[in-house]
Write a protein that holds these residues in place. Structure first.
Motif, PDB file in Angstrom:
ATOM      1  N   LEU A 102       0.836  -1.212   0.000  1.00  0.00           N
ATOM      2  CA  LEU A 102       0.000   0.000   0.000  1.00  0.00           C
ATOM      3  C   LEU A 102       0.866   1.256   0.000  1.00  0.00           C
ATOM      4  O   LEU A 102       0.532   2.250  -0.642  1.00  0.00           O
ATOM      5  N   ILE A 141       2.145   1.801  -3.439  1.00  0.00           N
ATOM      6  CA  ILE A 141       1.140   2.389  -4.335  1.00  0.00           C
ATOM      7  C   ILE A 141       1.057   3.901  -4.127  1.00  0.00           C
ATOM      8  O   ILE A 141       0.929   4.662  -5.081  1.00  0.00           O
ATOM      9  N   GLN A 142       1.151   4.333  -2.877  1.00  0.00           N
ATOM     10  CA  GLN A 142       1.148   5.783  -2.619  1.00  0.00           C
ATOM     11  C   GLN A 142       2.322   6.451  -3.330  1.00  0.00           C
ATOM     12  O   GLN A 142       2.167   7.522  -3.934  1.00  0.00           O
ATOM     13  N   VAL A 149       1.517   6.832  -6.967  1.00  0.00           N
ATOM     14  CA  VAL A 149       0.605   7.951  -7.245  1.00  0.00           C
ATOM     15  C   VAL A 149       1.377   9.268  -7.191  1.00  0.00           C
ATOM     16  O   VAL A 149       1.265  10.113  -8.080  1.00  0.00           O
ATOM     17  N   GLU A 150       2.209   9.416  -6.159  1.00  0.00           N
ATOM     18  CA  GLU A 150       2.967  10.664  -6.004  1.00  0.00           C
ATOM     19  C   GLU A 150       3.930  10.902  -7.171  1.00  0.00           C
ATOM     20  O   GLU A 150       4.142  12.028  -7.591  1.00  0.00           O
ATOM     21  N   LEU A 181      -4.555   9.598  -2.612  1.00  0.00           N
ATOM     22  CA  LEU A 181      -3.518   9.385  -1.586  1.00  0.00           C
ATOM     23  C   LEU A 181      -4.129   9.315  -0.186  1.00  0.00           C
ATOM     24  O   LEU A 181      -3.743   8.457   0.618  1.00  0.00           O
ATOM     25  N   LEU A 196      -5.657   5.975   0.305  1.00  0.00           N
ATOM     26  CA  LEU A 196      -4.653   4.929   0.492  1.00  0.00           C
ATOM     27  C   LEU A 196      -4.039   5.007   1.890  1.00  0.00           C
ATOM     28  O   LEU A 196      -3.784   3.980   2.529  1.00  0.00           O
ATOM     29  N   LYS A 197      -3.834   6.237   2.374  1.00  0.00           N
ATOM     30  CA  LYS A 197      -3.265   6.395   3.725  1.00  0.00           C
ATOM     31  C   LYS A 197      -4.229   5.854   4.773  1.00  0.00           C
ATOM     32  O   LYS A 197      -3.812   5.206   5.734  1.00  0.00           O
ATOM     33  N   ALA A 254      -6.431   3.507   4.342  1.00  0.00           N
ATOM     34  CA  ALA A 254      -6.406   2.035   4.259  1.00  0.00           C
ATOM     35  C   ALA A 254      -5.156   1.481   4.943  1.00  0.00           C
ATOM     36  O   ALA A 254      -5.209   0.465   5.633  1.00  0.00           O
TER      37      ALA A 254
END
Lengths: 96, 96, 96, 96
Positions: free
Chosen positions: A24, A27-28, A31-32, D14, D17-18, D20
């Motif tokens: 996870l 994945i962040q 995205v960033e 984001l 996701l954070k 989660a």
């Protein structure tokens, strides 16, 4: 409903959850850093599968523990139980 | 892996499958009659849930059958087994 | 929310639903003939995937129809729309 | 396939996701502290739903971005696009 007491089972579940947490975070980062959506989607799908298989694993560990405790199985029956549990894990992994 | 031999279990699974088949035919009618997509989506989601719970049911029936056969449980243990199976069905229904 | 009016889209969705219905009948036969649970599980998983992809297809058809109608796109833009829809279908198929 | 460039969309994804990730850490604590399996299962199901809705959100953000860029929509059409996207998000949220 009772909790998982077996240390090996707990460690297995915890390791799976930690790996999913790491995915996870990855994945962040994606995205960033502006990675393509399709790659991000692929990774999200991978975390989902990891969580689903953790779920199956936890259910099977729970079954093993409860059946051993509540049925007071003779040691000679442990192999039979293990075989049934392997089949169940197999069945449950089919669909998730 | 063995098959379901218990007649009650089989009938239960078959009835669930028949109901899902009926739902699928209902969805076809909805498409043909031009029902709104959102309603169709809701019905498709319902069939999916029905199939998922059939899957859980089949797994639990399978476990019961295999454990009874392979562990040659004393009758006094049947209640314990039933309790574990109820917990497992509960656990498996949580996520689907 | 509106319904699917495009005949090609409707026929596509209907054919997929009919195939899923046929698969469901096949699974009932497997249960009646006492096929192993694991094979039945595999077939149930296949129907689920078929329904999921029908769902994605219906969503994409719906988007195409609504965007064409409501945005009154110039013909020169149709290819762009098709490209976006293909990407979306791709994205949605990743996770299901 | 392109990546998400809109800052608001990225921040939204984001944050989801954070959240989660935080839920996943909470589940690890529950396992370590010996919470009942059923509660853990409930939390795992919650993370799964959170990931699924993040996925839907990302897909809808992606669609919006691509359609705006590639169709060079007149401002007068933005409301129509927003309406279609809201319907699609609604449709996709039905099944997950």
């Amino acid at each position: 409903m009772s909790s998982l007491v077996d240390t090996t089972s707990r460690t297995d579940i915890l390791n799976r959850l930690k790996r999913a947490e790491g995915q996870l975070r990855g994945i962040q980062r994606m995205v960033e850093e502006g990675e393509p959506c399709l790659e991000i989607a692929g990774q999200m799908s991978a975390v989902r599968k990891a969580l689903d298989s953790t779920y199956v694993r936890m259910t099977v560990c729970f079954m093993q523990q409860e059946l051993q405790q509540r049925l007071s199985l003779a040691e000679s029956r442990e192999d039979e139980l293990a075989a049934v549990l392997a089949d169940v894990q197999n069945l449950l992994s089919k669909v998730r």
